[in-house]
Design a protein around this motif. Sequence first.
Motif, PDB file in Angstrom:
ATOM      1  N   ARG A  28       0.851  -1.185   0.000  1.00 15.30           N
ATOM      2  CA  ARG A  28       0.000   0.000   0.000  1.00 15.30           C
ATOM      3  C   ARG A  28       0.887   1.235   0.000  1.00 15.30           C
ATOM      4  O   ARG A  28       2.091   1.153   0.230  1.00 15.30           O
ATOM      5  CB  ARG A  28      -0.931   0.000   1.198  1.00 15.30           C
ATOM      6  N   HIS A  29       0.268   2.378  -0.269  1.00 10.31           N
ATOM      7  CA  HIS A  29       1.022   3.621  -0.311  1.00 10.31           C
ATOM      8  C   HIS A  29       1.611   3.935   1.054  1.00 10.31           C
ATOM      9  O   HIS A  29       0.979   3.719   2.100  1.00 10.31           O
ATOM     10  CB  HIS A  29       0.121   4.773  -0.756  1.00 10.31           C
ATOM     11  N   GLY A  30       2.838   4.474   1.060  1.00  8.40           N
ATOM     12  CA  GLY A  30       3.486   4.865   2.292  1.00  8.40           C
ATOM     13  C   GLY A  30       3.127   6.284   2.698  1.00  8.40           C
ATOM     14  O   GLY A  30       2.404   7.000   1.994  1.00  8.40           O
ATOM     15  N   PHE A  31       3.644   6.694   3.834  1.00  6.40           N
ATOM     16  CA  PHE A  31       3.380   8.032   4.344  1.00  6.40           C
ATOM     17  C   PHE A  31       4.049   9.101   3.488  1.00  6.40           C
ATOM     18  O   PHE A  31       3.433  10.114   3.144  1.00  6.40           O
ATOM     19  CB  PHE A  31       3.887   8.149   5.794  1.00  6.40           C
ATOM     20  N   SER A  32       5.308   8.890   3.121  1.00  6.21           N
ATOM     21  CA  SER A  32       6.037   9.881   2.328  1.00  6.21           C
ATOM     22  C   SER A  32       5.635   9.786   0.853  1.00  6.21           C
ATOM     23  O   SER A  32       5.249   8.709   0.370  1.00  6.21           O
ATOM     24  CB  SER A  32       7.542   9.685   2.479  1.00  6.21           C
ATOM     25  N   PRO A  33       5.717  10.903   0.131  1.00  2.53           N
ATOM     26  CA  PRO A  33       5.304  10.908  -1.278  1.00  2.53           C
ATOM     27  C   PRO A  33       6.026   9.848  -2.100  1.00  2.53           C
ATOM     28  O   PRO A  33       7.229   9.621  -1.930  1.00  2.53           O
ATOM     29  CB  PRO A  33       5.684  12.324  -1.747  1.00  2.53           C
ATOM     30  N   ASN A  34       5.279   9.190  -2.969  1.00  2.00           N
ATOM     31  CA  ASN A  34       5.808   8.227  -3.946  1.00  2.00           C
ATOM     32  C   ASN A  34       6.452   6.995  -3.315  1.00  2.00           C
ATOM     33  O   ASN A  34       7.243   6.312  -3.949  1.00  2.00           O
ATOM     34  CB  ASN A  34       6.828   8.911  -4.879  1.00  2.00           C
ATOM     35  N   THR A  35       6.086   6.694  -2.080  1.00  2.00           N
ATOM     36  CA  THR A  35       6.603   5.493  -1.437  1.00  2.00           C
ATOM     37  C   THR A  35       5.497   4.453  -1.297  1.00  2.00           C
ATOM     38  O   THR A  35       4.308   4.766  -1.361  1.00  2.00           O
ATOM     39  CB  THR A  35       7.186   5.795  -0.041  1.00  2.00           C
ATOM     40  N   PHE A  36       5.899   3.219  -1.099  1.00  2.36           N
ATOM     41  CA  PHE A  36       4.955   2.128  -0.858  1.00  2.36           C
ATOM     42  C   PHE A  36       5.669   1.066  -0.041  1.00  2.36           C
ATOM     43  O   PHE A  36       6.901   1.014   0.006  1.00  2.36           O
ATOM     44  CB  PHE A  36       4.424   1.548  -2.175  1.00  2.36           C
ATOM     45  N   PHE A  37       4.899   0.241   0.641  1.00  5.09           N
ATOM     46  CA  PHE A  37       5.516  -0.782   1.491  1.00  5.09           C
ATOM     47  C   PHE A  37       4.610  -1.998   1.586  1.00  5.09           C
ATOM     48  O   PHE A  37       3.411  -1.938   1.315  1.00  5.09           O
ATOM     49  CB  PHE A  37       5.807  -0.216   2.886  1.00  5.09           C
ATOM     50  N   GLY A  38       5.193  -3.102   1.994  1.00  2.00           N
ATOM     51  CA  GLY A  38       4.486  -4.366   2.136  1.00  2.00           C
ATOM     52  C   GLY A  38       5.460  -5.502   1.918  1.00  2.00           C
ATOM     53  O   GLY A  38       6.677  -5.314   1.901  1.00  2.00           O
ATOM     54  N   ALA A  39       4.931  -6.691   1.735  1.00  2.00           N
ATOM     55  CA  ALA A  39       5.779  -7.873   1.571  1.00  2.00           C
ATOM     56  C   ALA A  39       6.065  -8.162   0.098  1.00  2.00           C
ATOM     57  O   ALA A  39       5.261  -7.861  -0.776  1.00  2.00           O
ATOM     58  CB  ALA A  39       5.100  -9.091   2.208  1.00  2.00           C
ATOM     59  N   TYR A  40       7.237  -8.743  -0.123  1.00  2.00           N
ATOM     60  CA  TYR A  40       7.613  -9.357  -1.394  1.00  2.00           C
ATOM     61  C   TYR A  40       7.826  -8.376  -2.538  1.00  2.00           C
ATOM     62  O   TYR A  40       7.542  -8.698  -3.693  1.00  2.00           O
ATOM     63  CB  TYR A  40       6.598 -10.437  -1.782  1.00  2.00           C
ATOM     64  N   LEU A  41       8.348  -7.184  -2.230  1.00  2.00           N
ATOM     65  CA  LEU A  41       8.869  -6.365  -3.317  1.00  2.00           C
ATOM     66  C   LEU A  41       9.953  -7.152  -4.054  1.00  2.00           C
ATOM     67  O   LEU A  41      10.152  -6.989  -5.254  1.00  2.00           O
ATOM     68  CB  LEU A  41       9.446  -5.055  -2.774  1.00  2.00           C
ATOM     69  N   ASP A  42      10.649  -8.008  -3.315  1.00  2.00           N
ATOM     70  CA  ASP A  42      11.610  -8.952  -3.869  1.00  2.00           C
ATOM     71  C   ASP A  42      10.865 -10.241  -4.229  1.00  2.00           C
ATOM     72  O   ASP A  42      10.530 -11.020  -3.338  1.00  2.00           O
ATOM     73  CB  ASP A  42      12.700  -9.223  -2.838  1.00  2.00           C
ATOM     74  N   ASN A  43      10.597 -10.515  -5.542  1.00  2.00           N
ATOM     75  CA  ASN A  43      10.955  -9.618  -6.614  1.00  2.00           C
ATOM     76  C   ASN A  43       9.769  -9.460  -7.577  1.00  2.00           C
ATOM     77  O   ASN A  43       9.929  -9.460  -8.793  1.00  2.00           O
ATOM     78  CB  ASN A  43      12.179 -10.131  -7.358  1.00  2.00           C
ATOM     79  N   GLY A  44       8.579  -9.324  -6.999  1.00  2.00           N
ATOM     80  CA  GLY A  44       7.459  -8.969  -7.853  1.00  2.00           C
ATOM     81  C   GLY A  44       7.720  -7.673  -8.584  1.00  2.00           C
ATOM     82  O   GLY A  44       7.194  -7.449  -9.685  1.00  2.00           O
ATOM     83  N   LEU A  45       8.548  -6.801  -8.001  1.00  2.00           N
ATOM     84  CA  LEU A  45       8.862  -5.534  -8.663  1.00  2.00           C
ATOM     85  C   LEU A  45       9.587  -5.762  -9.979  1.00  2.00           C
ATOM     86  O   LEU A  45       9.312  -5.087 -10.972  1.00  2.00           O
ATOM     87  CB  LEU A  45       9.723  -4.648  -7.757  1.00  2.00           C
ATOM     88  N   GLY A  46      10.536  -6.706 -10.003  1.00  2.00           N
ATOM     89  CA  GLY A  46      11.232  -7.005 -11.250  1.00  2.00           C
ATOM     90  C   GLY A  46      10.290  -7.546 -12.305  1.00  2.00           C
ATOM     91  O   GLY A  46      10.431  -7.252 -13.503  1.00  2.00           O
ATOM     92  N   CYS A  47       9.306  -8.323 -11.878  1.00  2.00           N
ATOM     93  CA  CYS A  47       8.309  -8.858 -12.817  1.00  2.00           C
ATOM     94  C   CYS A  47       7.406  -7.749 -13.335  1.00  2.00           C
ATOM     95  O   CYS A  47       7.062  -7.704 -14.521  1.00  2.00           O
ATOM     96  CB  CYS A  47       7.484  -9.942 -12.129  1.00  2.00           C
ATOM     97  N   PHE A  48       7.020  -6.843 -12.438  1.00  5.11           N
ATOM     98  CA  PHE A  48       6.206  -5.694 -12.846  1.00  5.11           C
ATOM     99  C   PHE A  48       6.959  -4.837 -13.860  1.00  5.11           C
ATOM    100  O   PHE A  48       6.408  -4.458 -14.905  1.00  5.11           O
ATOM    101  CB  PHE A  48       5.842  -4.869 -11.609  1.00  5.11           C
ATOM    102  N   VAL A  49       8.217  -4.533 -13.582  1.00  3.12           N
ATOM    103  CA  VAL A  49       9.018  -3.729 -14.502  1.00  3.12           C
ATOM    104  C   VAL A  49       9.141  -4.413 -15.853  1.00  3.12           C
ATOM    105  O   VAL A  49       8.950  -3.799 -16.908  1.00  3.12           O
ATOM    106  CB  VAL A  49      10.410  -3.452 -13.897  1.00  3.12           C
ATOM    107  N   THR A  50       9.438  -5.705 -15.845  1.00  2.00           N
ATOM    108  CA  THR A  50       9.580  -6.457 -17.089  1.00  2.00           C
ATOM    109  C   THR A  50       8.295  -6.420 -17.909  1.00  2.00           C
ATOM    110  O   THR A  50       8.320  -6.212 -19.128  1.00  2.00           O
ATOM    111  CB  THR A  50       9.985  -7.907 -16.781  1.00  2.00           C
TER     112      THR A  50
END
Length: 420
Positions: free
Chosen positions: A195-217
């Motif tokens: 979900r969105h974090g407190f600071s602008p343009n941030t987000f947090f939660g589980a498993y950024l490693d490595n769904g993020l790489g899949c999202f980027v791809t």
Amino acid sequence: MSDSTPWSQPMPDAQFKLMRDILAAPSPVGLEAAMTYGVLKPHFDSFAPKSWHLHQFRGNAGVVLDTHPGRDDMFKLMIIGHADKIRMQVRSIGEDGKIWINTDSFLPTVLIGHEVKLFSEDPEAPGSYRSIEGGTVEALGAIHFSDPAMRDGSKGLKKEQIYLDLQIHGENKKQQVLNLGVKPGDSIIFDRPIRHGFSPNTFFGAYLDNGLGCFVTSEIARLIAEAGGTEQVRVMFAIASYEEIGRFGSRVFAGELKPDALIGVDVNHDYVAAPGIGDKRMQPLEMGKGFTMAVGSIASEQLNRVIAQAAKEHDIPMQRDIVGVDTGTDGMAGVLASVDSAATSIGFPIRNMHTISETGNTQDVLAAIHALTHTIQSLDKLPDIKREFLDNHPRLDQASPLSHQGSEKPESEKDDDKDS
């Protein structure tokens, strides 16, 4: 840098939702199909031209979206994210209903008290899985049951102390668990969507490693499709398995499809924010300051040059990551598969890796997406792309001498100081 560029803007809601859906897919190591077939394949189907092809594999649930299937005469570029998530798994079941678990790649102390999901194969229908929600990971139960050394922090938890609590009570506690079909080897993962974090343009939660790489791809694939594809470069957008246990899935991809160049896309560390590592003198990678590019023994200088030039031409912020002999990512797939492939690794600094509160910056992610999209388009414009990589290895014997340059900062750095 223009304020109208995607990487200087908040991530659009629809794009954030796609990222959230990819990261939320339950895809522990060895069971990645929820992400690859449940989320990404339908997404690929929504934009991929009919001439593109999705490669599937027998030994794992990884997939590769191929822009020019069968065209081995073209220059082949593979971009890889990995779908597998580190997992916990059932080790044994106690008479008191405690489910003792292995913690794999987690620090035991980051697990305590967090909600998880357990996935168990139906004993009556092999191949079908059920999920159990509402359990929490525990160790001591309460501070009252710990010795003084654990209370003051001088003694830590051992991985053998970690168990899953399903709030079992009453008679025949172990049998209650057995009646659910829970058995050794069952997978357990965090239940924490981003979900969105407190600071602008941030987000947090589980498993950024490595769904993020899949999202980027997947987003690079979409942008390339929307731009009309490529003419010289056969791009293979790969979603790998087994990265967390040895990068086994991506090396199968490289061995099967033999890319000429390969880019691993994975999370990186925010070393500036990492506590207690000041004496290690790590490079100051920092969340919010752009994507990262691997520089080191294994990283191809030719490929890095194209990426860096594309980023520079479009004012996309980039940070150099020193990786030495191993990128630690699927960027090693070609070497591990004994394939002649120019390779590097692209990432984005995150905090709290391998915890339930991994934290990232959407602008870093967008910077990676657009830098690699422009990289592909730059490669596609080269007059003889294969010879470009064969003939242009850097020659240090041809390096020009450099004399002292004085103490004044370059004008570009002065401008940066004014902006900060």
